[in-house]
Design a protein around this motif. Structure first.
Motif, PDB file in Angstrom:
ATOM      1  N   ILE A   1       0.864  -1.170   0.000  1.00  0.00           N
ATOM      2  CA  ILE A   1       0.000   0.000   0.000  1.00  0.00           C
ATOM      3  C   ILE A   1       0.906   1.227   0.000  1.00  0.00           C
ATOM      4  O   ILE A   1       1.743   1.388   0.902  1.00  0.00           O
ATOM      5  CB  ILE A   1      -0.938   0.021   1.220  1.00  0.00           C
ATOM      6  N   VAL A   2       0.750   2.100  -0.995  1.00  0.00           N
ATOM      7  CA  VAL A   2       1.686   3.203  -1.185  1.00  0.00           C
ATOM      8  C   VAL A   2       0.924   4.506  -1.427  1.00  0.00           C
ATOM      9  O   VAL A   2      -0.283   4.516  -1.671  1.00  0.00           O
ATOM     10  CB  VAL A   2       2.623   2.929  -2.374  1.00  0.00           C
ATOM     11  N   ASP A   3       1.662   5.635  -1.374  1.00  0.00           N
ATOM     12  CA  ASP A   3       1.092   6.922  -1.737  1.00  0.00           C
ATOM     13  C   ASP A   3       1.339   7.192  -3.220  1.00  0.00           C
ATOM     14  O   ASP A   3       1.852   6.321  -3.945  1.00  0.00           O
ATOM     15  CB  ASP A   3       1.658   8.033  -0.857  1.00  0.00           C
ATOM     16  N   LYS A   4       0.991   8.393  -3.674  1.00  0.00           N
ATOM     17  CA  LYS A   4       1.105   8.703  -5.095  1.00  0.00           C
ATOM     18  C   LYS A   4       2.539   8.600  -5.600  1.00  0.00           C
ATOM     19  O   LYS A   4       2.789   8.268  -6.768  1.00  0.00           O
ATOM     20  CB  LYS A   4       0.555  10.115  -5.350  1.00  0.00           C
ATOM     21  N   ALA A   5       3.496   8.886  -4.716  1.00  0.00           N
ATOM     22  CA  ALA A   5       4.907   8.821  -5.102  1.00  0.00           C
ATOM     23  C   ALA A   5       5.460   7.405  -5.064  1.00  0.00           C
ATOM     24  O   ALA A   5       6.627   7.184  -5.419  1.00  0.00           O
ATOM     25  CB  ALA A   5       5.734   9.726  -4.184  1.00  0.00           C
ATOM     26  N   GLY A   6       4.664   6.453  -4.606  1.00  0.00           N
ATOM     27  CA  GLY A   6       5.116   5.074  -4.530  1.00  0.00           C
ATOM     28  C   GLY A   6       5.754   4.709  -3.212  1.00  0.00           C
ATOM     29  O   GLY A   6       6.294   3.609  -3.061  1.00  0.00           O
TER      30      GLY A   6
ATOM     31  N   THR B   1       0.582   4.836   7.813  1.00  0.00           N
ATOM     32  CA  THR B   1      -0.357   5.786   8.413  1.00  0.00           C
ATOM     33  C   THR B   1      -0.660   6.875   7.394  1.00  0.00           C
ATOM     34  O   THR B   1       0.164   7.171   6.510  1.00  0.00           O
ATOM     35  CB  THR B   1       0.199   6.440   9.690  1.00  0.00           C
ATOM     36  N   THR B   2      -1.830   7.479   7.538  1.00  0.00           N
ATOM     37  CA  THR B   2      -2.199   8.602   6.680  1.00  0.00           C
ATOM     38  C   THR B   2      -3.142   9.504   7.474  1.00  0.00           C
ATOM     39  O   THR B   2      -3.332   9.313   8.677  1.00  0.00           O
ATOM     40  CB  THR B   2      -2.847   8.113   5.369  1.00  0.00           C
ATOM     41  N   ALA B   3      -3.741  10.483   6.808  1.00  0.00           N
ATOM     42  CA  ALA B   3      -4.643  11.430   7.465  1.00  0.00           C
ATOM     43  C   ALA B   3      -5.807  11.721   6.542  1.00  0.00           C
ATOM     44  O   ALA B   3      -5.920  11.157   5.445  1.00  0.00           O
ATOM     45  CB  ALA B   3      -3.880  12.713   7.816  1.00  0.00           C
ATOM     46  N   ASP B   4      -6.690  12.600   6.981  1.00  0.00           N
ATOM     47  CA  ASP B   4      -7.851  12.969   6.169  1.00  0.00           C
ATOM     48  C   ASP B   4      -7.399  13.481   4.809  1.00  0.00           C
ATOM     49  O   ASP B   4      -6.490  14.308   4.704  1.00  0.00           O
ATOM     50  CB  ASP B   4      -8.651  14.055   6.889  1.00  0.00           C
ATOM     51  N   GLY B   5      -8.015  12.958   3.757  1.00  0.00           N
ATOM     52  CA  GLY B   5      -7.648  13.342   2.409  1.00  0.00           C
ATOM     53  C   GLY B   5      -6.549  12.507   1.795  1.00  0.00           C
ATOM     54  O   GLY B   5      -6.203  12.710   0.620  1.00  0.00           O
ATOM     55  N   GLY B   6      -5.972  11.577   2.563  1.00  0.00           N
ATOM     56  CA  GLY B   6      -4.926  10.719   2.031  1.00  0.00           C
ATOM     57  C   GLY B   6      -5.404   9.894   0.848  1.00  0.00           C
ATOM     58  O   GLY B   6      -6.514   9.369   0.849  1.00  0.00           O
ATOM     59  N   ARG B   7      -4.554   9.776  -0.185  1.00  0.00           N
ATOM     60  CA  ARG B   7      -4.881   9.005  -1.389  1.00  0.00           C
ATOM     61  C   ARG B   7      -3.930   7.823  -1.458  1.00  0.00           C
ATOM     62  O   ARG B   7      -2.709   8.001  -1.565  1.00  0.00           O
ATOM     63  CB  ARG B   7      -4.778   9.886  -2.632  1.00  0.00           C
TER      64      ARG B   7
END
Length: 489
Positions: free
Chosen positions: A239-244, A249-255
């Motif tokens: 599971i990764v963010d847009k940058a890979g 953990t993440t926060a409100d609005g995390g993609r």
């Protein structure tokens, strides 16, 4: 099964029921053979209703279909994973089921849907007990005289019922009635509160060799913990963010994205988002696959909330992603089938065929009857299959199951928990002439309105109802195999 019997096919009914019972038994013993339940809940808190109301008194309903005395006050729920909730009722004619599971929901998924006064209910919750715990100050502001927890809860509940059900209801206690009048007259429209935690979309699909998503996180918590499914999916999927970058953990609005390396065999996996937060006052709580009284949140400790997103991938061909949302205003379940592959596919939703082009999605509304179990089957390419089951409980008031149309996927004849207890008489008067506070109806009064604060239904009833949903769904599935699916392409 009652619809089959009414058509006179007793022999077929017996065979279908026997087969359905066998299928239901297999569910408990052969989990690998069970069709996967599709995602239809955006996330949030799940909780169990307790058997006692921490604050309760009595009110009287005038006119309507069932006039009489009814218990009014706070309910308490225990949150799965930790935490407690306090709630009021927004469905006066439907009884509670002790031990029933509840889930957090938006107003559009509950009896508050299309209620233009729902925002005033939230104002009442924000400006009364237990949110306002200085009862002396509340009594002065409302002109109620003296308020204790029981009177404050009863007055608050009565004011809510006037907006949620349009009920002509008065608190039996004068101080509680004074508070109810004050809250009802002063209430203002407030916006619907946001969810404690939700994910959108609930299902995504794509090709291995890249990132699949995004899934957007919405929450009122400061931090969200992300946990991959582990053994349920390939270990090399992250599971990764847009940058890979891998995300824990993440926060409100995390993609968030599913990073599926090239060469990964066709398959799927999921991740769970989890928070510990206070649920916003005014969130609705509805029965989880059971008909029971709809609630609205009055207070919350820090509580556990979760949400799940799934991903499906394939090297070539069509790649389906299917999820559903309850649509109370439309009277059914809205099922969305997406396709991130390079070929179209035909998805079969409740026996009807729909074509889904590459890079597109198809949304289909499947009607379901109020207060009846539904079980909707969805099939796609390569053996892809999902089911969606539950109970559509979108309107206030006890439903007449003898005249309600049969729900999609239901042949149980409306089996399930009924409103709490049998018709409940009025409370016994106390020595001072005030209503009794035992929480039990007296044996000698003439009311026929169900007590909302207690129930003769038990967790055993809940289990039986769940079993009947399985039986009904299996029966419909077998009957529909006799018919060629209709086409809507």
């Amino acid at each position: 099964m009652s619809s089959v019997l009414r058509r006179g096919s007793a022999r077929l009914a017996t065979a279908v029921l026997a087969t359905a019972l066998a299928v239901a038994g297999a569910v408990g013993t052969a989990g690998a053979a069970v069709v996967e339940e599709g995602p239809q809940d955006a996330g949030g808190v799940t909780a169990t209703l307790g058997g006692e109301m921490p604050a309760k008194a009595w009110a009287h309903v005038k006119g309507g279909s069932r006039p009489g005395n009814v218990m009014a006050g706070l309910f308490e729920m225990k949150v799965e994973g930790g935490g407690t909730l306090q709630t009021y009722c927004v469905d006066i004619d439907t009884g509670t089921v002790n031990g029933a599971a509840y889930k957090e929901a938006g107003w559009s998924e509950s009896s508050l849907q299309n209620n233009p006064r729902a925002g005033r209910i939230r104002w009442i919750l924000q400006n009364s007990y237990p949110r306002v715990d200085d009862l002396a100050a509340l009594a002065r502001k409302s002109g109620a005289g003296t308020l204790d927890a029981d009177r404050a809860a009863a007055g608050t509940q009565v004011a809510i019922w006037r907006y949620s059900d349009g009920a002509n209801v008065e608190a039996n206690d004068p101080a509680a009635e004074k508070l109810a009048d004050y809250l009802y007259e002063k209430a203002e429209d407030l916006k619907e509160p946001a969810a404690s935690l939700s994910l959108d979309p609930l299902a995504v699909s794509g090709r291995p060799g890249g990132r699949i998503g995004p899934v957007t996180v919405r929450t009122n918590a400061d931090s969200v913990t992300i946990t991959p499914s582990g053994d349920a999916g390939p270990r090399n999927v992250k599971i990764v963010d847009k940058a890979g970058k891998p995300v824990t953990t993440t926060a409100d609005g995390g993609r968030l994205y599913f990073d599926v390396p090239a060469g990964t065999p066709d398959g799927g996996t999921s991740f769970t988002a989890a928070v510990n937060t206070e649920v916003p006052v005014g969130r609705a709580f509805i029965g989880d696959r059971i008909r029971t009284q709809t609630m609205i949140l009055a207070g919350s400790s820090r509580s556990a909330a979760t949400a799940v997103a799934t991903a499906h991938w394939a090297k070539k061909g069509a790649v389906p992603a299917v999820s559903a949302r309850k649509k109370c205003a439309e009277g059914g379940l809205e099922i969305t089938a997406g396709n991130r592959g390079d070929r179209p596919y035909t998805v079969v939703i409740d026996g009807r065929r729909h074509r889904v082009e590459p890079g597109r999605s198809r949304t289909v509304l499947v009607k379901a009857a109020e207060d009846r179990p539904y079980r909707i089957a969805v099939g796609g390419p390569g053996g892809f299959s999902r089911t969606f089951s539950g109970v559509l409980d979108c309107r206030t008031g006890a439903s007449d199951v003898t005249t309600t149309a049969t729900a999609v996927g239901d042949t149980t004849g409306g089996a399930g928990p009924s409103p709490s207890g049998s018709p409940a008489p009025a409370p016994a008067d106390g020595a001072d002439g005030s209503p009794g506070r035992s929480g039990l109806p007296s044996p000698d009064a003439d009311s026929d309105l169900a007590v909302t604060g207690g129930s003769g239904a038990t967790p055993a009833t809940v289990g039986i109802a769940a079993a009947l949903v399985v039986v009904g769904g299996a029966a419909v599935f077998l009957l529909r195999r006799k018919k060629a699916p209709a086409t809507d392409e």
